[in-house]
Every structure is written in structure tokens, then in C-alpha cells.
Design a protein around this motif. Structure first.
Motif, mmCIF file in Angstrom:
data_model
loop_
_atom_site.group_PDB
_atom_site.id
_atom_site.type_symbol
_atom_site.label_atom_id
_atom_site.label_comp_id
_atom_site.label_asym_id
_atom_site.label_seq_id
_atom_site.Cartn_x
_atom_site.Cartn_y
_atom_site.Cartn_z
ATOM 1 N N ARG A 197 0.827 -1.214 0.000
ATOM 2 C CA ARG A 197 0.000 0.000 0.000
ATOM 3 C C ARG A 197 0.854 1.254 0.000
ATOM 4 N NH1 ARG A 197 -5.167 -0.809 4.004
ATOM 5 N NH2 ARG A 197 -5.885 -2.749 3.075
ATOM 6 N N ILE A 198 2.052 1.160 0.497
ATOM 7 C CA ILE A 198 2.970 2.299 0.463
ATOM 8 C C ILE A 198 3.667 2.379 -0.892
ATOM 9 C CG2 ILE A 198 5.087 3.246 1.465
ATOM 10 C CD1 ILE A 198 4.145 1.951 4.140
ATOM 11 N N ALA A 199 4.157 1.257 -1.381
ATOM 12 C CA ALA A 199 4.965 1.244 -2.612
ATOM 13 C C ALA A 199 4.147 1.490 -3.870
ATOM 14 C CB ALA A 199 5.709 -0.085 -2.725
ATOM 15 N N THR A 200 2.957 0.922 -3.944
ATOM 16 C CA THR A 200 2.178 0.995 -5.180
ATOM 17 C C THR A 200 1.797 2.424 -5.569
ATOM 18 O OG1 THR A 200 1.370 -1.245 -4.845
ATOM 19 C CG2 THR A 200 0.136 0.124 -6.368
ATOM 20 N N PRO A 201 1.254 3.253 -4.673
ATOM 21 C CA PRO A 201 0.925 4.628 -5.095
ATOM 22 C C PRO A 201 2.155 5.453 -5.463
ATOM 23 C CG PRO A 201 -0.157 4.122 -3.021
ATOM 24 C CD PRO A 201 0.755 2.988 -3.332
ATOM 25 N N VAL A 202 3.249 5.230 -4.742
ATOM 26 C CA VAL A 202 4.478 5.971 -5.055
ATOM 27 C C VAL A 202 4.944 5.639 -6.467
ATOM 28 C CG1 VAL A 202 6.922 6.189 -4.450
ATOM 29 C CG2 VAL A 202 5.202 6.199 -2.642
ATOM 30 N N TRP A 220 13.749 8.518 -13.181
ATOM 31 C CA TRP A 220 13.926 7.108 -13.535
ATOM 32 C C TRP A 220 14.926 6.449 -12.583
ATOM 33 C CZ3 TRP A 220 16.421 5.044 -18.657
ATOM 34 C CH2 TRP A 220 16.190 3.675 -18.765
ATOM 35 N N THR A 221 15.997 7.152 -12.248
ATOM 36 C CA THR A 221 16.968 6.625 -11.296
ATOM 37 C C THR A 221 16.316 6.411 -9.934
ATOM 38 O OG1 THR A 221 18.721 7.779 -12.497
ATOM 39 C CG2 THR A 221 19.242 7.022 -10.279
ATOM 40 N N LEU A 222 15.448 7.331 -9.538
ATOM 41 C CA LEU A 222 14.719 7.180 -8.278
ATOM 42 C C LEU A 222 13.808 5.947 -8.317
ATOM 43 C CD1 LEU A 222 13.995 8.362 -5.494
ATOM 44 C CD2 LEU A 222 12.261 9.730 -6.662
ATOM 45 N N VAL A 223 13.106 5.745 -9.424
ATOM 46 C CA VAL A 223 12.257 4.560 -9.584
ATOM 47 C C VAL A 223 13.106 3.296 -9.496
ATOM 48 C CG1 VAL A 223 10.852 3.272 -11.248
ATOM 49 C CG2 VAL A 223 10.441 5.702 -10.888
ATOM 50 N N PHE A 224 14.244 3.297 -10.169
ATOM 51 C CA PHE A 224 15.147 2.149 -10.121
ATOM 52 C C PHE A 224 15.610 1.882 -8.693
ATOM 53 C CE2 PHE A 224 19.722 0.967 -10.077
ATOM 54 C CZ PHE A 224 19.571 -0.372 -10.377
ATOM 55 N N ALA A 225 15.983 2.928 -7.971
ATOM 56 C CA ALA A 225 16.452 2.755 -6.594
ATOM 57 C C ALA A 225 15.351 2.187 -5.705
ATOM 58 C CB ALA A 225 16.955 4.088 -6.043
ATOM 59 N N ILE A 226 14.143 2.699 -5.853
ATOM 60 C CA ILE A 226 13.025 2.208 -5.045
ATOM 61 C C ILE A 226 12.760 0.739 -5.345
ATOM 62 C CG2 ILE A 226 10.533 2.381 -4.709
ATOM 63 C CD1 ILE A 226 10.861 5.440 -5.086
ATOM 64 N N GLU A 227 12.701 0.394 -6.626
ATOM 65 C CA GLU A 227 12.403 -0.998 -6.968
ATOM 66 C C GLU A 227 13.564 -1.929 -6.626
ATOM 67 O OE1 GLU A 227 8.765 -1.211 -9.865
ATOM 68 O OE2 GLU A 227 10.687 -1.287 -10.913
ATOM 69 N N ALA A 228 14.790 -1.459 -6.721
ATOM 70 C CA ALA A 228 15.927 -2.297 -6.329
ATOM 71 C C ALA A 228 15.880 -2.559 -4.825
ATOM 72 C CB ALA A 228 17.238 -1.617 -6.714
ATOM 73 N N LEU A 287 15.270 -6.357 -4.088
ATOM 74 C CA LEU A 287 16.547 -6.958 -3.692
ATOM 75 C C LEU A 287 16.737 -6.902 -2.180
ATOM 76 C CD1 LEU A 287 18.839 -5.508 -6.511
ATOM 77 C CD2 LEU A 287 17.760 -7.755 -6.415
ATOM 78 N N GLY A 288 16.394 -5.776 -1.572
ATOM 79 C CA GLY A 288 16.590 -5.616 -0.140
ATOM 80 C C GLY A 288 15.485 -6.226 0.703
ATOM 81 N N PHE A 289 14.270 -6.179 0.209
ATOM 82 C CA PHE A 289 13.126 -6.708 0.948
ATOM 83 C C PHE A 289 12.385 -7.751 0.105
ATOM 84 C CE2 PHE A 289 13.836 -2.440 2.634
ATOM 85 C CZ PHE A 289 13.947 -2.716 3.989
ATOM 86 N N ALA A 290 13.119 -8.684 -0.417
ATOM 87 C CA ALA A 290 12.542 -9.699 -1.310
ATOM 88 C C ALA A 290 11.517 -10.574 -0.596
ATOM 89 C CB ALA A 290 13.654 -10.564 -1.896
ATOM 90 N N ARG A 291 11.654 -10.734 0.705
ATOM 91 C CA ARG A 291 10.669 -11.542 1.437
ATOM 92 C C ARG A 291 9.308 -10.862 1.459
ATOM 93 N NH1 ARG A 291 12.795 -12.954 7.098
ATOM 94 N NH2 ARG A 291 10.680 -13.808 7.200
ATOM 95 N N PHE A 338 8.331 -8.186 -0.893
ATOM 96 C CA PHE A 338 7.888 -7.769 -2.223
ATOM 97 C C PHE A 338 8.100 -8.826 -3.295
ATOM 98 C CE2 PHE A 338 8.796 -3.773 -0.027
ATOM 99 C CZ PHE A 338 7.608 -3.109 -0.221
ATOM 100 N N GLY A 339 8.838 -9.853 -2.992
ATOM 101 C CA GLY A 339 9.165 -10.848 -4.004
ATOM 102 C C GLY A 339 10.340 -10.375 -4.849
ATOM 103 N N THR A 340 10.827 -11.268 -5.668
ATOM 104 C CA THR A 340 11.951 -10.896 -6.533
ATOM 105 C C THR A 340 11.419 -10.542 -7.917
ATOM 106 O OG1 THR A 340 12.295 -13.182 -7.180
ATOM 107 C CG2 THR A 340 13.591 -12.373 -5.311
ATOM 108 N N ALA A 341 12.058 -9.597 -8.534
ATOM 109 C CA ALA A 341 11.720 -9.204 -9.905
ATOM 110 C C ALA A 341 13.020 -8.884 -10.634
ATOM 111 C CB ALA A 341 10.782 -8.007 -9.901
ATOM 112 N N PRO A 342 13.835 -9.910 -10.898
ATOM 113 C CA PRO A 342 15.146 -9.639 -11.500
ATOM 114 C C PRO A 342 15.058 -9.027 -12.896
ATOM 115 C CG PRO A 342 14.732 -11.995 -11.408
ATOM 116 C CD PRO A 342 13.623 -11.323 -10.656
#
Length: 137
Positions: free
Chosen positions: A60-65, A88-96, A100-104, A106-110
Motif C-alpha cells: 500500500r505504500i509502494a504501489t501509489p508511489v 527514472w533513477t529514483l524509480v530504479f532505486a526504489i524498486e531495487a 533486492l533488499g526486501f525480497a521476502r 515484495f518478491g523478486t523481480a530480477p
């Protein structure tokens, strides 16, 4: 060829054209990603993570952002504005961090994180390749 000022016009370099192509392709991809996040927000599909009211708090926090940042980055890249690359760099950092950091959580999306990284590295390489031309000016 002479321009309006009487000075010779410079021919567009292949580097400029490649940058434009990369920015426009990334822009279309970011618009599609924005649509994906907006469909999750408005609940078009049934499912655990496909409606805002059934999502866990971290989604609920990540999706609207991301639903807001994806199209903004797409507009900036379509206009080939420097702030588009920053968003775009900000989007990349958030999704990484998410995948990658909270894969448990959000799941992985390599593939998703990898495509962001590939596009940003391509733009960085084009920028580095353009430095000698900029120094000649």
C-alpha cells in the motif's frame, strides 16, 4: 549548411540519436509500468495483491508511489529532459530496494530491476561517449 545565425549548423551525432531512442523506448516502457501500477490501485483484477484494499501495508505504500513516479519519469524521458533520468533513477532505486533488499516482502523481480539497470547504464555509456565532443565545443 548555414543556420539562421549564419554559422554552420552541426550535424546531429549518432550519440545524440541513440540517446533519444533509448529515452523514448524507456519512456514507453515506463508508461506501461505506470499503467500496471494504476490497475493495481483501482482494483481492475481480483486477487490478493491486485486491489489496494487487500494489499499488505508495504504494498500500500509502494504501489501509489510507483504509480505516480513511473508516468512522471516517462514524460521526462519522452521530452528528453534531464529530470526524467533523475526520476527514472529514483524509480530504479526504489524498486531495487524493494525487490533486492526486501525480497521476502515484495518478491523478486530480477527482469524488472535488470531492465532498469540496463537502460540507465546505456544512458551513462552514451553520456561518457559524448564527453570528448562536448570538450571540443
Amino acid at each position: 549548411m548555414r543556420g539562421k545565425t549564419g554559422r554552420p549548423e552541426r550535424a546531429p551525432f549518432i550519440n545524440d540519436r541513440l540517446r533519444d531512442v533509448v529515452c523514448r523506448l524507456a519512456s514507453v516502457a515506463l508508461f506501461a509500468g505506470g499503467l500496471f501500477y494504476w490497475t493495481r490501485l483501482i482494483g481492475v483484477y481480483d486477487g490478493l495483491l491486485w486491489r489496494f484494499d487487500t494489499m499488505p501495508i508495504w504494498w500500500r505504500i509502494a504501489t501509489p508511489v510507483l504509480a505516480v513516479l513511473y508516468p512522471i519519469a516517462g514524460v521526462g524521458l519522452w521530452l528528453i529532459a534531464s529530470w526524467g533520468i533523475v526520476i527514472w533513477t529514483l524509480v530504479f532505486a526504489i524498486e531495487a530496494i524493494m525487490h533486492l533488499g526486501f525480497a521476502r516482502l515484495f518478491g523478486t523481480a530480477p527482469a524488472q530491476v535488470g531492465l532498469h539497470a540496463f537502460g540507465l547504464v546505456a544512458l551513462l555509456m552514451l553520456r561518457v561517449a559524448a564527453l570528448p565532443e562536448q570538450r571540443r565545443k
